[in-house]
Write an enzyme that holds these catalytic residues in place. Structure first.
Site, PDB file in Angstrom:
ATOM      1  N   GLU A   1       0.825  -1.221   0.000  1.00  0.00           N
ATOM      2  CA  GLU A   1       0.000   0.000   0.000  1.00  0.00           C
ATOM      3  C   GLU A   1       0.853   1.262   0.000  1.00  0.00           C
ATOM      4  O   GLU A   1       0.514   2.241  -0.668  1.00  0.00           O
ATOM      5  CB  GLU A   1      -0.969  -0.012   1.182  1.00  0.00           C
ATOM      6  CG  GLU A   1      -2.130  -0.981   1.012  1.00  0.00           C
ATOM      7  CD  GLU A   1      -1.742  -2.434   1.266  1.00  0.00           C
ATOM      8  OE1 GLU A   1      -0.679  -2.663   1.862  1.00  0.00           O
ATOM      9  OE2 GLU A   1      -2.509  -3.334   0.855  1.00  0.00           O
TER      10      GLU A   1
ATOM     11  N   HIS B   1     -11.406  -5.774   7.989  1.00  0.00           N
ATOM     12  CA  HIS B   1     -12.059  -5.502   6.698  1.00  0.00           C
ATOM     13  C   HIS B   1     -13.371  -4.748   6.866  1.00  0.00           C
ATOM     14  O   HIS B   1     -14.300  -4.934   6.096  1.00  0.00           O
ATOM     15  CB  HIS B   1     -12.307  -6.813   5.929  1.00  0.00           C
ATOM     16  CG  HIS B   1     -11.062  -7.537   5.536  1.00  0.00           C
ATOM     17  ND1 HIS B   1     -10.324  -8.276   6.436  1.00  0.00           N
ATOM     18  CD2 HIS B   1     -10.404  -7.619   4.355  1.00  0.00           C
ATOM     19  CE1 HIS B   1      -9.278  -8.803   5.828  1.00  0.00           C
ATOM     20  NE2 HIS B   1      -9.292  -8.414   4.556  1.00  0.00           N
TER      21      HIS B   1
END
Lengths: 340, 324
Positions: free
Chosen positions: B60, B127
């Site tokens: 990321e 998540h």
């Protein structure tokens, strides 16, 4: 880039492939400019005119100048606090250097940043990123931009050996390797990251690590400007030909403290003495005179001219006002402009 | 005008932006060949090719950093975080690099970071997160979180058009649950403008994201008890449209702030502070908030349902505030 000269000139023996006598003198001038400007800024720091911390690239001149000199006219750099010479090669006015250290309105950061934290200068000098590991993905991204547009341009990123310990270095290097990006990683291994010696940052030779990334690498004497130039030139050519990223380990030594507030008492004196004898600026000076690329008189003239340039840049910066406090909140965002 | 899901509207906006400008590229994990974890970019690789739709390694910080670098040399990258929860890996790139670039005279960073956020899909602690508050504190970035398909498309287009780094938080529980009319073409929705979703005279409900829909439902239920709530969808969290809030609160004299994110240090805390400092004289009741408790987002449906503000909790808060 200026002063490339005529590489076919036969009057002076070629010391390095592709470089003529004009090039050699130009390299020397940039190295002198970095050295003398930094000598001056340390004086200003000791006088209290430079506030905060004061970093120099003392002893790193051959790397900054030699590597940047291998770039083409549309290539870009990601530079740090030891890379004044690279910025100068790419055309940054020396006046900006003094104005930024002195926190003046005339500096490119308008006093919002200090030291050599100058970036975003036109299209060729990328944003300065002080969390150094973070600069590697950004440099890779600029290279990605060139790849997307299929422009034959190269990005060169400068950083120190401690950067290899960071996660972001890994992410950037890995991304560049996987996408075969036109990126040249120029590592100044100056043996200490602040007080931490290189063996406490990473185990084993830096260049060996690059094999794991699939990145071509070599180690060069970072105090020999022509050795740095030659290695950088090969890496730049590889990148431009689509062969992906390269890594240059430029071996040197940080012969001053991390900053001017650091006496570097943790470094053995013998090590400093040894590397002082290999001073890159003095070495190149002697080499130019020995190879008759420069007479002693010409060298003296050049030093005087560079000193005048430093005086002018300092005077210009000192004449620039301090930023007005009303500027404080301005410029946090870029202004909207039409799209698409 | 077409009817689309929230997910289709995002894809439509992205596709039109890429057709409009070759500088718009897409990069992220599994976005190209696979078409994205949510299949949002299905077909993009075929239409735009591998130079513009780029599968990256799992990285990321690398993705956002590369987006910044590409933006600095003239592209308009859209970088995808596969889940908003993963954006913490790129925190340094966003907060220290992208957000400070303009101010440090380093140049504009026209970068959009798309991040599927939010709970309600039983994603568990890694998540399901709401990440807006981490970045709300950071000058130099903009943050949007659309609630409807039309806004999903229009705000994405405006985010891409913006010369600054924009966090485009898309609520994954809305991806297929929300369908609605969407204008065709480059139908921009301006950043920094809230929208009154339901007019009302008694209470101003300030909310965004998935909670817009729960607040609208709660407002209908409150109407059965003769309380008329005005529901404002912020749409953009940074910069906040304080004018629209102030105008509404001046009429209702009561404000309830509802968000899915935790209350402590959330967007609602800043709005409450603003209302307290600037609108105190128009208030007839305390500023009220409904949000998540101080825990990670849990997995089990019973726990997740208890974590999220329910329609009934919001209805009670509206009615209690109206009667205060």
């Amino acid at each position: 880039m200026t002063g490339r000269g005529d590489i076919t000139a036969a009057t002076t023996p070629a010391v390095s492939p592709g470089l003529g006598a004009d090039d050699l003198r130009t390299l020397y001038r940039y190295m002198l400019l970095q050295r003398q400007a930094e000598d001056r800024i340390v004086k200003l720091y000791r006088q209290g005119a430079v506030v905060g911390a004061c970093f120099t690239g003392y002893g790193h001149e051959a790397i900054a100048v030699g590597a940047a000199y291998a770039l083409g006219p549309h290539d870009v750099v990601s530079t740090l606090h030891r890379d004044l010479g690279a910025r100068l090669v790419l055309g940054m006015p020396l006046r900006y250097y003094f104005a930024n250290f002195l926190g003046r309105a005339g500096s490119p950061t308008r006093g919002r940043e200090g030291n050599l934290h100058i970036g975003g200068l036109g299209p060729r000098i990328l944003l300065h990123i002080d969390h150094i590991g973070a600069s590697i993905p950004v440099a890779a991204g600029a290279a990605l931009g060139f790849a997307v547009r299929q422009e034959p341009r190269v990005v060169m990123a400068f950083f120190g050996e401690g950067t290899l310990a960071t996660g972001e270095f890994h992410e950037g290097a890995n991304l560049a390797a996987v996408l075969r990006l036109p990126l040249v990683l120029v590592c100044w291994n100056n043996q200490f990251a602040y007080s931490t010696p290189v063996e406490r940052e990473v185990v084993g030779p830096l260049v060996d690590r690059m094999a794991g990334y699939g990145i071509a690498s070599c180690a060069v004497d970072g105090n020999d400007v022509l050795a740095v130039y030659d290695a950088a030139r090969r890496a730049v050519d590889r990148a431009r030909e689509g062969q992906g990223p390269s890594f240059l380990e430029c071996r040197t030594m940080r012969i001053r403290g991390h900053s001017e507030a650091d006496d570097a008492s943790y470094v053995p004196q013998a090590l400093i003495d040894e590397w002082r004898r290999r001073d890159p600026v003095e070495r190149f000076d002697q080499r130019l005179i020995e190879t008759q690329a420069l007479t002693a008189e010409q060298a003296a003239d050049l030093r005087a001219a560079v000193l005048a340039e430093v005086d002018d840049a300092q005077a210009w910066a000192e004449a620039s006002p301090a930023p007005d406090p009303s500027e404080l909140g301005r410029g946090v965002y870029c202004e909207d402009r039409p799209w698409p | 005008m077409a009817v689309m899901t929230y997910l289709e509207a995002i894809a439509d906006g992205l596709r039109l932006a890429m057709r409009a400008d070759p500088a718009v590229i897409l990069l992220g994990e599994d976005v190209a060949a696979y078409g994205g974890a949510f299949k949002l970019t299905k077909g993009f690789l075929e239409e735009f090719g591998p130079r513009r739709v780029i599968d990256t390694p799992i990285s990321e910080a690398g993705i956002v950093g590369a987006g910044i670098g590409a933006a600095l040399v003239g592209l308009r990258p859209v970088a995808e975080m596969q889940f908003a929860d993963f954006i913490s890996n790129a925190f340094n790139q966003i907060v220290n690099v992208a957000a400070t670039s303009a101010y440090r005279a380093g140049g504009c960073v026209p970068l959009v970071i798309r991040a599927p956020c939010g709970a309600g899909t039983h994603g568990g602690p890694f998540h399901s997160q709401s990440v807006e508050a981490y970045f709300f504190h950071t000058p130099g970035v903009k943050i949007v979180l659309p609630a409807t398909p039309a806004d999903a498309k229009g705000l994405l287009l405006s985010a891409i058009a913006d010369p600054n780094p924009v966090l485009y938080l898309e609520h994954k529980a809305l991806y297929r649950s929300q369908r609605g009319p969407v204008d065709e073409g480059l139908a921009f929705v301006p950043l920094g403008k809230a929208e009154v979703r339901r007019p009302g005279r008694d209470v101003t409900v300030v909310t965004y994201g998935m909670m817009v829909h729960r607040c609208l439902e709660a407002a209908e239920a409150a109407a059965q008890e003769a309380v008329q709530a005005e529901v404002i969808d912020l749409r953009t969290l940074l910069p906040l449209d304080l004018d629209t809030l102030a105008e509404s609160i001046a009429r209702t004299s009561r404000v309830l702030i509802v968000h899915e994110d935790r209350l402590r240090g959330g967007i609602g805390a800043e709005i409450a502070a603003y209302v307290g400092e600037h609108l105190f004289k128009v208030l007839d009741a305390p500023i009220c908030r409904v949000g998540a408790p101080d825990s990670p987002v849990p997995y089990a449906p019973s726990l997740e349902a208890a974590y999220l503000p329910s329609v009934d909790r919001i209805r009670r808060a509206i009615v209690d505030l109206a009667r205060w």
